[in-house]
Design a protein around this motif. Structure first.
Motif, mmCIF file in Angstrom:
data_model
loop_
_atom_site.group_PDB
_atom_site.id
_atom_site.type_symbol
_atom_site.label_atom_id
_atom_site.label_comp_id
_atom_site.label_asym_id
_atom_site.label_seq_id
_atom_site.Cartn_x
_atom_site.Cartn_y
_atom_site.Cartn_z
ATOM 1 N N SER A 81 0.827 -1.210 0.000
ATOM 2 C CA SER A 81 0.000 0.000 0.000
ATOM 3 C C SER A 81 0.862 1.261 0.000
ATOM 4 O O SER A 81 0.497 2.283 -0.590
ATOM 5 N N CYS A 85 0.700 4.175 -2.932
ATOM 6 C CA CYS A 85 0.435 5.596 -2.663
ATOM 7 C C CYS A 85 1.571 6.478 -3.161
ATOM 8 O O CYS A 85 1.339 7.592 -3.663
ATOM 9 N N GLN A 89 1.027 9.893 -5.492
ATOM 10 C CA GLN A 89 0.965 11.115 -4.685
ATOM 11 C C GLN A 89 1.430 12.354 -5.449
ATOM 12 O O GLN A 89 1.222 13.478 -5.000
ATOM 13 N N ILE A 94 -3.519 12.444 -1.099
ATOM 14 C CA ILE A 94 -4.262 11.182 -1.095
ATOM 15 C C ILE A 94 -4.983 11.033 0.241
ATOM 16 O O ILE A 94 -4.373 11.162 1.309
ATOM 17 N N GLY A 97 -5.404 5.020 0.479
ATOM 18 C CA GLY A 97 -4.854 4.147 -0.556
ATOM 19 C C GLY A 97 -4.476 2.803 0.023
ATOM 20 O O GLY A 97 -3.880 2.738 1.108
ATOM 21 N N ILE A 114 -7.113 3.991 -4.821
ATOM 22 C CA ILE A 114 -6.567 5.284 -4.409
ATOM 23 C C ILE A 114 -7.717 6.285 -4.358
ATOM 24 O O ILE A 114 -8.443 6.455 -5.352
#
Length: 341
Positions: A81, A85, A89, A94, A97, A114
């Protein structure tokens, strides 16, 4: 005097609010029968004419996560994860995510989500839907579209290629660099085993245009990584690998003709040759579930009669040896015939 003016102003404001509520109810009653397409067309025209209405539409759309949440597929099995992200980004802040993992095995399922804080960030990310994440080409689209995004267009079957015969050392990044010479790639990667994370010897490449895919297929030089690779449409490869169960073909039979022109299966043709019978196996009609009726019960036999005993008559014993010659009368007649006196 001032009190009277104030009272009139209050009455006017009350009447204005009442008229406004009445107008909203009336407009709502007019808009309620309209379908979605009519309402969208009306609001888009009003938003283009009045900037205040356009800003209000944007505010409502940005508050709804349906315009801010992206679905990302084609992730590597080792993508986390955090790395997901980090790859997105650059387009904005964000909100959430995550990579989706299998509950039973704890391994990645190859996709994630996301959610941006602002709608403009999501639109910026969708401007470049394909990107390399952990040496694999991942693709994103709005989560509300699911798998019905840009890669399921009608010409997908002509843009997606199957690449077979890959060397185990070939990575997804090397595969994309090799096939990038023919055109822009939408997505592609080497197929890896979920358990061992080793290459399975094949991969897929999806181009953005049909022309680029045709160039990759028509190029005769297919030496990659010291091996001769196979490149063809992925849809063609899938149709060959899927086995279809077809019924056994029926061979047409030449049934001989008997007297009167009637067909007689099972007999030899008139011109000679082996007898031609019915096709095998034949469909036999099942017997009825109900049993045959029992035969009728025979009537009761007649009453037996009592046997009658008769007196035994002594039999006359014949003497042993040859029977004596019968007596002969006069003239050769038997003894009980006598000549007439």
């Amino acid at each position: 005097m001032e009190d009277m003016k104030k009272r009139k102003m209050d009455e006017g404001s009350n009447n204005g609010s009442g008229e406004t509520s009445t107008t909203q109810d009336y407009l709502r009653s007019l808009l309620d029968p309209l379908n979605k397409s009519q309402l969208v067309d009306l609001l888009s025209r009003l938003g283009s004419q009045y900037p205040s209405i356009a800003e209000e539409i944007k505010g409502l759309a940005s508050a709804d996560p349906v315009h801010r949440k992206l679905f990302v597929r084609g992730l590597a099995w080792n993508t986390t994860s955090e790395t997901l992200c980090a790859a997105f980004q650059m387009h904005g802040e964000i909100e959430e995510g995550a990579v989706i993992y299998d509950k039973a095995t704890g391994k990645s399922r190859g996709y994630g989500f996301i959610t941006y804080k602002h709608m403009e960030s999501a639109q910026s990310a969708l401007g470049a839907p394909s990107r390399l994440i952990d040496s694999r080409m991942a693709v994103c689209n709005l989560a509300c579209e699911g798998l019905t995004g840009a890669s399921t267009t009608p010409d997908l079957a002509q843009r997606k290629l199957y690449v077979g015969g890959l060397s185990p050392e070939i990575s997804s990044e090397m595969l994309l660099n090799f096939f990038g010479r023919y055109g822009d790639i939408e997505e592609g990667s080497v197929a890896y085993d979920k358990d061992t994370n080793e290459s399975r010897g094949f991969g897929f490449v999806t181009y953005k245009t049909v022309e680029a895919a045709k160039k990759a297929i028509d190029d005769p030089h297919k030496l990659f990584g010291g091996r001769t690779i196979i490149v063809k449409l992925a849809d063609t490869h899938r149709s060959k690998t899927v086995q279809t169960h077809l019924p056994a073909p029926m061979v047409p039979l030449q049934v001989p003709m008997g007297a009167g022109g009637y067909a007689q299966p099972g007999k030899a043709p008139a011109g000679g040759g082996a007898p031609v019978g019915y096709p095998y196996p034949q469909t036999v009609a099942p017997y009825p579930a109900s049993s045959y009726p029992n035969p009728p019960v025979a009537p009761a036999p007649y009453p037996t009669q009592s046997q009658i005993s008769y007196a035994q008559v002594p039999s006359k014993k014949e003497p042993l040896g040859h029977s004596p010659a019968p007596p002969v009368g006069m003239g050769g007649y038997p003894p009980y015939y006598y000549p007439k006196q």
